[in-house]
Design an enzyme around this catalytic site. Sequence first.
Site, PDB file in Angstrom:
ATOM      1  CB  SER A   1       0.949   7.453  10.468  1.00  0.00           C
ATOM      2  OG  SER A   1       1.237   7.367  11.859  1.00  0.00           O
ATOM      3  CD  GLU A  37      11.110   4.064  16.305  1.00  0.00           C
ATOM      4  OE1 GLU A  37      11.047   3.784  15.104  1.00  0.00           O
ATOM      5  OE2 GLU A  37      10.148   4.466  16.972  1.00  0.00           O
ATOM      6  NE  ARG A  51      -2.034  -1.636   3.551  1.00  0.00           N
ATOM      7  CZ  ARG A  51      -2.289  -2.842   4.072  1.00  0.00           C
ATOM      8  NH1 ARG A  51      -3.294  -3.572   3.613  1.00  0.00           N
ATOM      9  NH2 ARG A  51      -1.546  -3.332   5.059  1.00  0.00           N
ATOM     10  CB  ILE A  52       3.093   2.680   2.581  1.00  0.00           C
ATOM     11  CG1 ILE A  52       1.950   2.726   3.598  1.00  0.00           C
ATOM     12  CG2 ILE A  52       4.012   3.885   2.733  1.00  0.00           C
ATOM     13  CD1 ILE A  52       2.385   2.522   5.023  1.00  0.00           C
ATOM     14  CB  CYS A  93       8.682   5.769   6.156  1.00  0.00           C
ATOM     15  SG  CYS A  93       9.293   7.448   5.999  1.00  0.00           S
ATOM     16  CB  SER A  94       9.432   0.029   6.648  1.00  0.00           C
ATOM     17  OG  SER A  94      10.831  -0.196   6.809  1.00  0.00           O
ATOM     18  NE  ARG A  95       6.812  -1.119  13.229  1.00  0.00           N
ATOM     19  CZ  ARG A  95       5.854  -0.273  12.872  1.00  0.00           C
ATOM     20  NH1 ARG A  95       6.146   0.749  12.052  1.00  0.00           N
ATOM     21  NH2 ARG A  95       4.611  -0.441  13.273  1.00  0.00           N
ATOM     22  CG  HIS A 116       7.664   5.808  14.427  1.00  0.00           C
ATOM     23  ND1 HIS A 116       8.025   4.559  14.913  1.00  0.00           N
ATOM     24  CD2 HIS A 116       6.699   5.568  13.521  1.00  0.00           C
ATOM     25  CE1 HIS A 116       7.291   3.635  14.318  1.00  0.00           C
ATOM     26  NE2 HIS A 116       6.475   4.214  13.475  1.00  0.00           N
TER      27      HIS A 116
HETATM   28  N1  NAD Z   1       6.866   5.063  10.002  1.00  0.00           N
HETATM   29  C1  NAD Z   1       5.549   4.959  10.193  1.00  0.00           C
HETATM   30  O1  NAD Z   1       4.928   5.729  10.940  1.00  0.00           O
HETATM   31  C2  NAD Z   1       4.781   3.877   9.469  1.00  0.00           C
HETATM   32  C3  NAD Z   1       3.458   4.138   9.084  1.00  0.00           C
HETATM   33  C4  NAD Z   1       2.749   3.110   8.438  1.00  0.00           C
HETATM   34  C5  NAD Z   1       3.361   1.894   8.181  1.00  0.00           C
HETATM   35  N2  NAD Z   1       4.656   1.686   8.599  1.00  0.00           N
HETATM   36  C6  NAD Z   1       5.301   0.413   8.315  1.00  0.00           C
HETATM   37  O2  NAD Z   1       5.162   0.158   6.926  1.00  0.00           O
HETATM   38  C7  NAD Z   1       4.839  -1.202   6.737  1.00  0.00           C
HETATM   39  C8  NAD Z   1       4.100  -1.387   5.425  1.00  0.00           C
HETATM   40  O3  NAD Z   1       2.790  -0.883   5.531  1.00  0.00           O
HETATM   41  P1  NAD Z   1       1.783  -1.153   4.298  1.00  0.00           P
HETATM   42  O4  NAD Z   1       0.422  -0.699   4.711  1.00  0.00           O
HETATM   43  O5  NAD Z   1       2.380  -0.662   3.031  1.00  0.00           O
HETATM   44  O6  NAD Z   1       1.794  -2.766   4.282  1.00  0.00           O
HETATM   45  P2  NAD Z   1       1.559  -3.730   3.045  1.00  0.00           P
HETATM   46  O7  NAD Z   1       1.349  -5.078   3.659  1.00  0.00           O
HETATM   47  O8  NAD Z   1       0.546  -3.178   2.138  1.00  0.00           O
HETATM   48  O9  NAD Z   1       2.956  -3.710   2.247  1.00  0.00           O
HETATM   49  C9  NAD Z   1       4.088  -4.368   2.723  1.00  0.00           C
HETATM   50  C10 NAD Z   1       4.774  -4.978   1.500  1.00  0.00           C
HETATM   51  O10 NAD Z   1       6.023  -5.553   1.889  1.00  0.00           O
HETATM   52  C11 NAD Z   1       6.230  -6.667   1.055  1.00  0.00           C
HETATM   53  N3  NAD Z   1       7.281  -7.520   1.593  1.00  0.00           N
HETATM   54  C12 NAD Z   1       7.194  -8.375   2.630  1.00  0.00           C
HETATM   55  N4  NAD Z   1       8.379  -9.007   2.795  1.00  0.00           N
HETATM   56  C13 NAD Z   1       9.224  -8.507   1.846  1.00  0.00           C
HETATM   57  C14 NAD Z   1      10.572  -8.745   1.493  1.00  0.00           C
HETATM   58  N5  NAD Z   1      11.306  -9.645   2.161  1.00  0.00           N
HETATM   59  N6  NAD Z   1      11.124  -8.043   0.461  1.00  0.00           N
HETATM   60  C15 NAD Z   1      10.374  -7.146  -0.220  1.00  0.00           C
HETATM   61  N7  NAD Z   1       9.075  -6.873   0.058  1.00  0.00           N
HETATM   62  C16 NAD Z   1       8.519  -7.559   1.076  1.00  0.00           C
HETATM   63  C17 NAD Z   1       4.867  -7.336   0.998  1.00  0.00           C
HETATM   64  O11 NAD Z   1       4.791  -8.224  -0.090  1.00  0.00           O
HETATM   65  C18 NAD Z   1       3.963  -6.115   0.832  1.00  0.00           C
HETATM   66  O12 NAD Z   1       3.725  -5.826  -0.521  1.00  0.00           O
HETATM   67  C19 NAD Z   1       4.034  -1.573   7.980  1.00  0.00           C
HETATM   68  O13 NAD Z   1       4.105  -2.952   8.264  1.00  0.00           O
HETATM   69  C20 NAD Z   1       4.680  -0.737   9.068  1.00  0.00           C
HETATM   70  O14 NAD Z   1       5.682  -1.490   9.723  1.00  0.00           O
HETATM   71  C21 NAD Z   1       5.363   2.638   9.231  1.00  0.00           C
HETATM   72  O1  DGY Z   2       2.749   0.875  11.695  1.00  0.00           O
HETATM   73  C1  DGY Z   2       2.268   2.010  11.789  1.00  0.00           C
HETATM   74  O2  DGY Z   2       1.074   2.289  11.584  1.00  0.00           O
HETATM   75  C2  DGY Z   2       3.166   3.161  12.161  1.00  0.00           C
HETATM   76  O3  DGY Z   2       4.412   2.782  12.546  1.00  0.00           O
HETATM   77  C3  DGY Z   2       2.515   4.148  13.095  1.00  0.00           C
HETATM   78  O4  DGY Z   2       1.578   4.851  12.390  1.00  0.00           O
END
Ligand code: NAD
Ligand code: DGY
Length: 386
Positions: free
Chosen positions: A323, A302, A175-176, A271-273, A320
């Site tokens: 969002s 963190e 998604r992101i 911006c993932s983890r 962080h």
């Molecule tokens: N920094 C923030 O505040 C913040 C905000 C929102 C989400 N996030 C993080 O972003 C992540 C993703 O959110 P999303 O809604 O896009 O999730 P999502 O499930 O839509 O997308 C995650 C993608 O990662 C892919 N993936 C998994 N393992 C992989 C690998 N080994 N190599 C390559 N791709 C791989 C999956 O196939 C999927 O398409 C969340 O799990 C969260 O940890 C962080």
């Molecule tokens: O996973 C999430 O949603 C973020 O890290 C906080 O918004």
Amino acid sequence: MAKPVQIEVWNPNGKYRVVSTKPMPGTRWINLLIQQDCRVEICTQNKTILSVEDIIALIGDNCDGVIGQLTEDWGDALFSALSKAGGKAFSNMAVGYNNVDVNAANRYGVAVGNTPGVLTETTAELAATLSVAAARRIVEADEFMRGGLYEGWLPHLFVGNLLKGQTVGVIGAGRIGSAYARMMVEGFKMNLIYYDLYQATRLEKFVTAYGQFLKANGEQPVTWKRASSMDEVLREADVISLHPVLDKTTYHLVNKESLAVMKKEAILVNCSRGPVIDEVALVEHLKANPMFRVGLDVFEDEPYMKPGLADMKNAIVVPHIASASKWTREGMATLAALNVLGKIKGYPIWSNPNSVEAFLDENSPPPAACPSIVNAKAIGLPVSKL
Ligand SMILES: NC(=O)c1ccc[n+]([C@@H]2O[C@H](COP(=O)([O-])OP(=O)(O)OC[C@H]3O[C@@H](n4cnc5c(N)ncnc54)[C@H](O)[C@@H]3O)[C@@H](O)[C@H]2O)c1
Ligand SMILES: O=C(O)[C@H](O)CO
């Protein structure tokens, strides 16, 4: 037993007891719960990260559901305490749920909710912001001005990276990652290369269509490419943004070896983890490559940064906040509350967690469903036909 914690109570005579470990933005999430006969207890303790003991004290001996935070350790101890208190509903106020032992929740039959979709663009916008800020050395230039060091325009002053026509790389085009890719392609006319376990067909179609539009207007079309490996992205891209989930396959996905294959003047955004990057190796790479730049919203340990990172001028670091827009955080609170409420009321699971707009319309009641329960199948919850 932790000392009793400070709480704020709404609808004290409610039939169901729902605990929120943190105050959350907005009031719609509270109203939705109290309108369905819930007593809502919000922990107002001045403590950023609650311990397992703190949360067990909050749960007490009678609790129907808990809304928790990504900073909390939701494993066997907490799901056991919630189950003993009669509760079967939990939701993270986050889309990421690597802080949750879902197998432990399954053992106690506790639903685990998360908040996908509502934060997609907000998070992608911050990743794009960090990409541009790093490319154009905004933070360094701001500090330079505030330090009274500006003596007038110079040809080489804070020269950075051009984005137009360059290659943007995405690791994790979900998604992101897909929303970020579109922003960089459509906004800066960059060419895309992405790596994911699954084909991002919808993203590919968007980029193809935008390329056709540009070509029809006499401009250089943009392109996309699905890489066969992550290294292919790291090798070819000028800007790389990380958007995978954090699990055992993505822990230290970016490490010393993968950093070494990246362009010396590349930009890396996360911006993932935090643990997706080996942060110790990153600091060493930043020291050895002053033209390599990073934009980080998340960190391996963190709330702490690895030693040396804070001193690096080629690093932009923010706490962080990806969002953190008002609408998004209020929406996350609403989705988390509706996950818990839906489980308590016995509602089915929403059929498409990628499309949660129906729960976010303040002018109409939300569907009688749980927006997103990650272990719905494992604990045998029915899917809504709405
Ligand atoms: N920094 C923030 O505040 C913040 C905000 C929102 C989400 N996030 C993080 O972003 C992540 C993703 O959110 P999303 O809604 O896009 O999730 P999502 O499930 O839509 O997308 C995650 C993608 O990662 C892919 N993936 C998994 N393992 C992989 C690998 N080994 N190599 C390559 N791709 C791989 C999956 O196939 C999927 O398409 C969340 O799990 C969260 O940890 C962080
Ligand atoms: O996973 C999430 O949603 C973020 O890290 C906080 O918004």
